[in-house]
Motif scaffolding. Structure first.
Motif: not given
Length: 327
Positions: A135, A156, A162, A173, A176
């Motif tokens: 990030n 992610r 996004t 993605t 996550r």
């Protein structure tokens, strides 16, 4: 004779200790090497079909003294029994005064979510490329979006969005990584991967898909999250401890989410590309989606040592780091 005994005893003891440590490290390295070498048909060539694989065997000892392919990254019913030292360490990460029965929680988890082996298809015919997307603000104006989306897996971390940032961070993605305090909605193409720092995190995951009664841990958390139940995964507590002890050498109190995610990628991917880690060129650390300043060395994580380890992985070619245009 007495002075000679006093001088030689510590020397001999130290030499003996060093010898035992050397033998242990050599044996561990040999076991891992043998496991990797025999896990595929060596007549077919390398351990994967990529030009360079994470588990290539022609590397120095630094990597193989840390990388243990026998550690299960993900929890399932068959590997859910925790060794005493794992359970004690894991329970001690954050205060949890509840008397929750771990076995009952696991039984409930795998009555709701997939109870299967994941990513066991490693072999010489597979080239799984993975983008680990952090990030960092260094993603801004990087134009990495298309490159990130070209990977087989796009992993992610926490709340990194996004929407509105597609040109720089992509829109795809597949996984996550999150915990209750960092939860966000995910679409039906994304695996929600729970990083459980405590039993309450597992109870929260159950609650999200059933009663929705857990609304706070040490802070307020979302009682529900949009996600596909059939794509839920849970990182194994023993894997978190392994990352802490083997990769961080017990620096800090526990590893950061980003660092755990990076080591997870080394275990499930053949080629690992890393985006959105590190500071901008001006030395500032902040998320690409907000202006809140942070720093990798703060908090409970061994940030300096994490950064050093990531740089070593980069130097020996186990990961590829994309730092953006650093504007």
């Amino acid at each position: 004779m007495v002075p000679f005994t006093k001088w030689t005893s510590p020397y001999i003891t130290g030499l003996f200790t060093f010898s035992i440590l050397f033998i242990f490290m050599f044996f561990q390295n040999a076991v891992i090497y043998t496991f990797l070498e025999t896990s595929v048909d060596s007549t077919k060539g390398g351990l994967c079909a990529c030009d360079k694989c994470v588990t290539d065997l022609n590397d120095d000892d630094w990597f193989f003294l840390r990388f243990n392919p026998t550690v299960a990254p993900l929890l399932n019913r068959r590997n859910s029994v925790l060794q005493t030292d794992v359970y004690r360490w894991w329970k001690g990460l954050q205060s949890d005064s509840s008397k929750t029965n771990y076995t009952e929680v696991v039984d409930t988890l795998f009555s709701l979510f997939p109870d299967e082996d994941h990513y066991s298809d490693a072999g010489p015919d597979r080239c799984r490329t993975c983008a680990v997307v952090g990030n960092s603000g260094n993603l801004l104006r990087s134009h990495y979006g298309q490159l990130i989306d070209s990977h087989d897996f796009v992993i992610r971390i926490n709340k990194g969005p996004t929407k509105g940032f597609e040109k720089d961070v992509g829109s795809k993605t597949t996984h996550r990584i999150l915990y209750p305090e960092s939860a966000v909605d995910v679409d039906n193409s994304t695996h929600l991967v729970l990083l459980p720092f405590k039993i309450e995190d597992m109870r929260w995951l159950i609650s999200v898909f059933t009663t929705r009664h857990i609304t706070s841990t040490y802070i307020r958390v979302r009682p529900t999250v949009n996600a596909d139940r059939d794509k839920v995964m849970i990182i194994h507590p023993a894997f978190i401890k392994y990352v802490y002890e083997s990769w961080l050498q017990k620096h800090g109190k526990y590893p950061s989410t980003g660092f755990i995610t990076l080591i997870l990628a080394l275990h499930i991917c053949d080629e690992v590309n890393v985006f959105g880690f590190g500071a901008k060129s001006d030395g500032h650390w902040h998320h690409y989606f907000d202006g809140i300043l942070t720093h990798f060395s703060r908090g409970s994580h061994g940030g300096d040592f994490e950064n050093k380890t990531i740089n070593e992985l980069l130097l020996i070619g186990k990961i590829y780091m994309h730092k953006g245009w650093l504007l």
